[in-house]
Design an enzyme around this catalytic site. Structure first.
Site, mmCIF file in Angstrom:
data_model
loop_
_atom_site.group_PDB
_atom_site.id
_atom_site.type_symbol
_atom_site.label_atom_id
_atom_site.label_comp_id
_atom_site.label_asym_id
_atom_site.label_seq_id
_atom_site.Cartn_x
_atom_site.Cartn_y
_atom_site.Cartn_z
ATOM 1 N N LYS A 218 20.123 47.943 48.857
ATOM 2 C CA LYS A 218 19.004 47.180 48.323
ATOM 3 C C LYS A 218 17.874 47.120 49.358
ATOM 4 O O LYS A 218 16.731 47.408 49.063
ATOM 5 C CB LYS A 218 19.512 45.774 47.984
ATOM 6 C CG LYS A 218 18.522 44.870 47.351
ATOM 7 C CD LYS A 218 19.265 43.632 46.859
ATOM 8 C CE LYS A 218 18.313 42.487 46.622
ATOM 9 N NZ LYS A 218 19.003 41.293 46.124
ATOM 10 N N GLU A 224 25.362 49.272 58.705
ATOM 11 C CA GLU A 224 26.449 50.198 58.375
ATOM 12 C C GLU A 224 25.940 51.341 57.505
ATOM 13 O O GLU A 224 26.209 52.517 57.769
ATOM 14 C CB GLU A 224 27.563 49.457 57.609
ATOM 15 C CG GLU A 224 28.342 48.442 58.426
ATOM 16 C CD GLU A 224 27.719 47.057 58.390
ATOM 17 O OE1 GLU A 224 26.504 46.931 58.111
ATOM 18 O OE2 GLU A 224 28.456 46.089 58.653
ATOM 19 N N GLY A 280 23.302 41.353 45.478
ATOM 20 C CA GLY A 280 24.165 42.504 45.779
ATOM 21 C C GLY A 280 25.478 42.463 45.025
ATOM 22 O O GLY A 280 25.894 43.442 44.395
ATOM 23 N N ARG A 281 26.145 41.304 45.061
ATOM 24 C CA ARG A 281 27.466 41.219 44.422
ATOM 25 C C ARG A 281 27.380 41.115 42.904
ATOM 26 O O ARG A 281 28.408 41.037 42.231
ATOM 27 C CB ARG A 281 28.265 40.059 45.016
ATOM 28 C CG ARG A 281 27.575 38.714 44.959
ATOM 29 C CD ARG A 281 28.288 37.695 45.847
ATOM 30 N NE ARG A 281 27.579 36.424 45.920
ATOM 31 C CZ ARG A 281 26.572 36.156 46.749
ATOM 32 N NH1 ARG A 281 26.127 37.116 47.565
ATOM 33 N NH2 ARG A 281 26.003 34.983 46.774
ATOM 34 N N GLU A 366 31.843 35.030 48.333
ATOM 35 C CA GLU A 366 30.495 35.031 48.890
ATOM 36 C C GLU A 366 29.612 34.096 48.065
ATOM 37 O O GLU A 366 28.665 33.506 48.583
ATOM 38 C CB GLU A 366 29.915 36.458 48.906
ATOM 39 C CG GLU A 366 28.799 36.616 49.927
ATOM 40 C CD GLU A 366 28.441 38.059 50.225
ATOM 41 O OE1 GLU A 366 28.476 38.454 51.397
ATOM 42 O OE2 GLU A 366 28.117 38.804 49.279
ATOM 43 N N HIS A 397 57.229 42.746 44.045
ATOM 44 C CA HIS A 397 58.230 43.075 45.067
ATOM 45 C C HIS A 397 57.706 42.759 46.450
ATOM 46 O O HIS A 397 58.203 43.290 47.443
ATOM 47 C CB HIS A 397 58.625 44.547 44.938
ATOM 48 C CG HIS A 397 59.243 44.832 43.607
ATOM 49 N ND1 HIS A 397 60.610 44.877 43.405
ATOM 50 C CD2 HIS A 397 58.673 45.007 42.381
ATOM 51 C CE1 HIS A 397 60.854 45.095 42.133
ATOM 52 N NE2 HIS A 397 59.694 45.178 41.480
ATOM 53 N N LYS A 517 25.904 39.294 62.104
ATOM 54 C CA LYS A 517 25.027 40.480 62.126
ATOM 55 C C LYS A 517 24.063 40.391 63.305
ATOM 56 O O LYS A 517 23.830 41.365 64.020
ATOM 57 C CB LYS A 517 24.184 40.532 60.848
ATOM 58 C CG LYS A 517 24.888 41.015 59.625
ATOM 59 C CD LYS A 517 23.812 41.322 58.579
ATOM 60 C CE LYS A 517 24.311 41.230 57.175
ATOM 61 N NZ LYS A 517 23.252 41.245 56.178
HETATM 62 C C1 G6Q Z 1 25.910 40.642 48.245
HETATM 63 C C2 G6Q Z 1 25.366 40.684 49.585
HETATM 64 C C3 G6Q Z 1 25.821 41.846 50.433
HETATM 65 C C4 G6Q Z 1 24.987 43.113 50.280
HETATM 66 C C5 G6Q Z 1 25.318 44.048 51.443
HETATM 67 C C6 G6Q Z 1 24.567 45.348 51.365
HETATM 68 O O1 G6Q Z 1 25.635 39.813 47.423
HETATM 69 O O2 G6Q Z 1 24.008 40.543 49.510
HETATM 70 O O3 G6Q Z 1 27.163 42.172 50.245
HETATM 71 O O4 G6Q Z 1 25.249 43.711 49.048
HETATM 72 O O5 G6Q Z 1 25.046 43.406 52.658
HETATM 73 O O6 G6Q Z 1 23.204 45.132 51.368
HETATM 74 P P1 G6Q Z 1 22.202 46.290 51.054
HETATM 75 O O7 G6Q Z 1 22.400 46.713 49.648
HETATM 76 O O8 G6Q Z 1 20.834 45.722 51.300
HETATM 77 O O9 G6Q Z 1 22.515 47.416 52.010
#
Ligand code: G6Q
Length: 552
Positions: A218, A224, A280-281, A366, A397, A517
Site C-alpha cells: 500500500k 521488508e 491492509g488487513r 491487529e 492429535h 519498526k
Molecule cells: C494491516 C497493516 C499491515 C500492512 C503491512 C504492509 O492492516 O496495515 O499489516 O498491511 O505493514 O504494509 P504495506 O502494504 O504498506 O507494505
C-alpha cells in the site's frame, strides 16, 4: 488518560462498564457459570435447533455455548446500548471511523455492485473500485492466456507476490483456500519475510524469463517488501542479461503510492491502485488480491466479491438476533469479558483453509488488540482475545488435549463443509464425523461414573474424565467456493467490528506495530557499521548487538 475531546468520529455510548446490559450480564454470568451444557441441553430439548442462525448459505449452530436465551437477549441489548447499529451505518456511509488516522473504513465498498454509490470526501469510490477491477481483469486475462510476454518473449508461468502483513496474509490464505479453482499451469509463490531465505527459496527453481513479480505494498515503503522487491529485481535483471528494460515486463505493483512505484522502475500503467480507506488487513478483495485473480481467474474473483457483498448486506440489515457476525462477535465478548477466556481456537475441517487461522490472527488481533477507548481512556475490561488454530483432524492429535482436559476455557469455532472438493472414498464422512464428535465431546464430556462403567480401574479414572462444558460454535456451509470464502471472511471482519464497537476501541489503526519498526531502523546501521558503533541502548540490547557483530 482521557483527552477532553476526540477529533472527528465520536460514537455516543456510555462507558461500557456503566451500560445497564453490561451490569445485568455481570449478574447473569453468576447464574450461568455453574450450569453445565449437559443440563442446559437436557432441560431444553429444542435448544440445538433453536440456537442456530442461517444466512447467505452459512449455518451457525451456537447452541453448544454456555448461554441461555437470556444471555443472548442481554448481549443483544448490550449491542443496542453500545450504538452498534449506528456504528455499522457510519461505516457503510463512509464516515471516518478510523479517527486516529482520519480515514474512512470502506472495505465494503470493494465489493459494492457497479453503479452504486458510496461517497468519501464527496467522491463516489465505487466507480474507482470497478475501474481497478476492470484493469485487473484485463491484466489477468492477458497473463493467463499467455498474451503477456516476458522480456525474452516467453509467456509467464510463475507469479511471485511480494508483500507483508495485510499485503501477504490475505493473498496467501486466498490462494491456498481456492487452490481447487486455480490455473494449474501457473506456479505461485509468496514472499514476505525480510529473512533472505524466503526469497531465495521462492526463486530457487524459477526461470526468471517466465517469472512475474507483483510488488504488493500500500505504502511502497515497507522495509521488508522493498528489500525483497529490490533483491528480486536484481535477481531478475541479472538473469535476463542485465537489461533494466526487462523490469517493465516482469514487475507490476499494487499500491497507493504512484511516486514510489515509478521510482522503483515500474510504469504506473502496470500499477493497480487502491485507497487509504482500505486497511491492509481488510484488503484481500482489493487489488492486493491480484495474485488471487491471476490464480482463480476474474470470474471466480468476482464471485468471491459477490460472497463478501452478501454477507455485508446481511450484517447491515439483519436483526441482531439473526445476524451471524453480530452473534459471533457477542459470543466472543461473553467469553472474553465474563468468563475471562484468553483465546479463541479456529478449527477449519477443510485442508484448503489451512492458512485461514493465520489470516484471522492479523484480522482479529491487529484490529482489536487495543487498550484505549475512543476518548483515549484506558479500558477496564479485556479486549481482543488471542486467535489461533490449525485444520482438523490434524490438530486433534496435537493441541486438542489441552482444549479437552486442560485448565483453560477455550471457545472454539469449528468450520466444516457438507461437500468435499476432492471426494475420496469415505474420507469426507470421516472428517465431518470428527467435527461433530469433537463438539459433542467438548460440550458433554465424560463423567467419572461413565469412565468407571467402562471397567477403568479407580486410580485411572480421574485421568480419563472429561469435564465437558467447553463451548464451541459450528459453522457449516455446503462447499468451499470462492463465494463462500468471501462470506466467511466478511463474517469474521464484521464480527471483529461488532466487538470493537462494543469495546469502544478503534479496530482500524495499528499503532502497536510502529515502535519496533522505528527501533529497527536505528539498529540496522549499528549492526551493519564497519567500525565499532557507540551504542546507547539498555545493557541487554547493547550486549546482544556486540555479540551479533562478533559472530556474524
Ligand atoms: C494491516 C497493516 C499491515 C500492512 C503491512 C504492509 O492492516 O496495515 O499489516 O498491511 O505493514 O504494509 P504495506 O502494504 O504498506 O507494505
Amino acid at each position: 488518560m482521557a483527552t477532553s475531546a476526540t477529533p472527528g468520529y465520536t460514537p455516543k455510548a456510555e462507558p461500557l462498564a456503566k451500560r445497564k446490559a453490561w451490569l445485568d450480564l455481570q449478574n447473569h454470568y453468576q447464574e450461568v457459570r455453574p450450569q453445565h451444557l449437559k443440563k442446559l441441553f437436557a432441560e431444553d430439548p429444542q435448544r440445538g435447533e433453536r440456537m442456530t442462525a442461517e444466512a447467505v448459505g452459512i449455518f451457525l449452530d451456537y447452541s453448544k455455548n454456555r448461554i441461555t436465551d437470556r444471555t443472548v437477549q442481554l448481549l443483544i441489548q448490550l449491542a443496542e446500548e453500545s450504538g452498534l447499529r449506528s456504528n455499522i451505518d457510519a461505516m457503510f456511509r463512509g464516515e471516518k471511523i478510523n479517527f486516529t488516522e482520519k480515514r474512512a473504513v470502506l472495505h465494503v465498498a470493494l465489493r459494492a455492485p457497479r453503479g452504486t454509490s458510496i461517497l468519501v470526501d464527496g467522491q463516489n469510490v465505487v466507480a474507482d473500485v470497478h475501474a481497478v477491477l476492470d484493469k485487473m481483469t484485463e491484466f489477468s486475462n492477458r497473463v493467463r492466456s499467455g498474451a503477456w510476454k516476458g522480456h525474452s518473449g516467453k509467456r509467464i508461468r510463475n507469479i511471485v507476490n511480494i508483500g507483508i502483513g495485510g499485503s501477504d496474509l490475505g493473498p496467501v490464505m486466498a490462494y491456498e483456500a481456492l487452490k481447487h479453482y486455480r490455473e494449474r499451469d501457473l506456479t505461485f509463490r509468496f514472499v514476505s519475510n525480510v529473512d533472505g531465505t524466503d526469497l531465495a527459496e521462492a526463486a530457487r527453481d524459477l526461470d526468471a524469463a517466465e517469472t512475474l513479480f507483483i510488488v504488493s505494498s500500500k505504502t511502497f515503503t515497507t522495509l521488508e517488501t522493498m528489500t525483497n522487491a529490490h533483491s528480486a529485481r536484481a535477481w531478475s535483471v541479472a538473469a535476463l542479461g542485465g537489461d533494466e528494460q526487462s523490469v517493465a515486463k516482469h514487475f507490476v505493483a499494487v499500491s497507493t503510492n504512484a511516486a514510489e512505484v515509478t521510482k522503483f522502475g515500474i510504469d504506473t500503467a502496470n500499477m493497480f491502485g487502491f485507497w487509504d480507506w482500505v486497511g491492509g488487513r481488510y484488503s484481500m478483495d482489493s487489488a492486493i488480491g491480484l495474485s488471487t485473480m491471476l490464480a482463480i481467474g476474474p470470474d471466480h474473483f468476482r464471485s468471491m466479491l459477490h460472497g463478501f457483498r452478501e454477507m455485508d448486506e446481511h450484517f447491515h440489515t439483519a436483526p441482531f438476533a439473526q445476524n451471524l457476525p453480530v452473534l459471533m462477535g457477542l459470543l466472543g465478548i461473553w467469553y472474553t469479558d465474563f468468563f475471562g477466556a484468553q483465546t479463541v481456537a479456529v478449527l477449519p475441517y477443510e485442508q484448503y483453509l489451512k492458512r485461514f487461522p493465520a489470516y484471522l490472527q492479523q484480522l482479529t488481533m491487529e484490529s482489536n488488540g487495543k487498550q484505549v477507548t475512543f476518548d483515549g481512556s484506558k479500558v477496564n475490561y479485556a479486549t481482543g482475545p488471542i486467535y489461533w488454530g490449525e485444520p482438523g483432524t490434524s490438530g486433534q492429535h496435537s493441541f486438542y488435549q489441552l482444549i479437552h482436559q486442560g485448565t483453560r476455557l477455550i471457545p472454539c469455532d469449528f468450520i466444516a463443509f457438507a461437500q468435499p472438493l476432492n471426494p475420496l472414498g469415505r474420507h469426507h464422512d470421516m472428517l465431518i464425523a470428527n467435527v461433530f464428535a469433537q463438539t459433542e465431546a467438548l460440550a458433554f464430556g465424560k463423567t467419572p461414573e461413565q469412565v468407571k462403567d467402562e471397567g477403568t480401574p479407580d486410580w485411572l479414572v480421574p485421568h480419563r474424565v472429561f469435564q465437558g462444558n467447553r463451548p464451541s460454535n459450528t459453522i457449516l456451509a455446503t462447499r468451499l467456493t470462492p463465494e463462500i470464502l468471501g462470506k466467511l471472511v466478511a463474517l469474521y471482519e464484521h464480527s471483529v467490528f461488532t466487538q470493537g464497537a462494543i469495546w469502544q476501541i478503534n479496530s482500524f489503526d495499528q499503532w502497536g506495530v510502529e515502535l519496533g519498526k522505528v527501533l529497527a531502523q536505528r539498529i540496522i546501521p549499528e549492526v551493519e557499521s564497519r567500525t565499532e558503533p557507540s551504542l546507547g541502548h539498555d545493557s541487554s540490547t547493547n550486549n546482544l548487538i556486540r555479540r551479533y557483530r562478533k559472530l556474524k
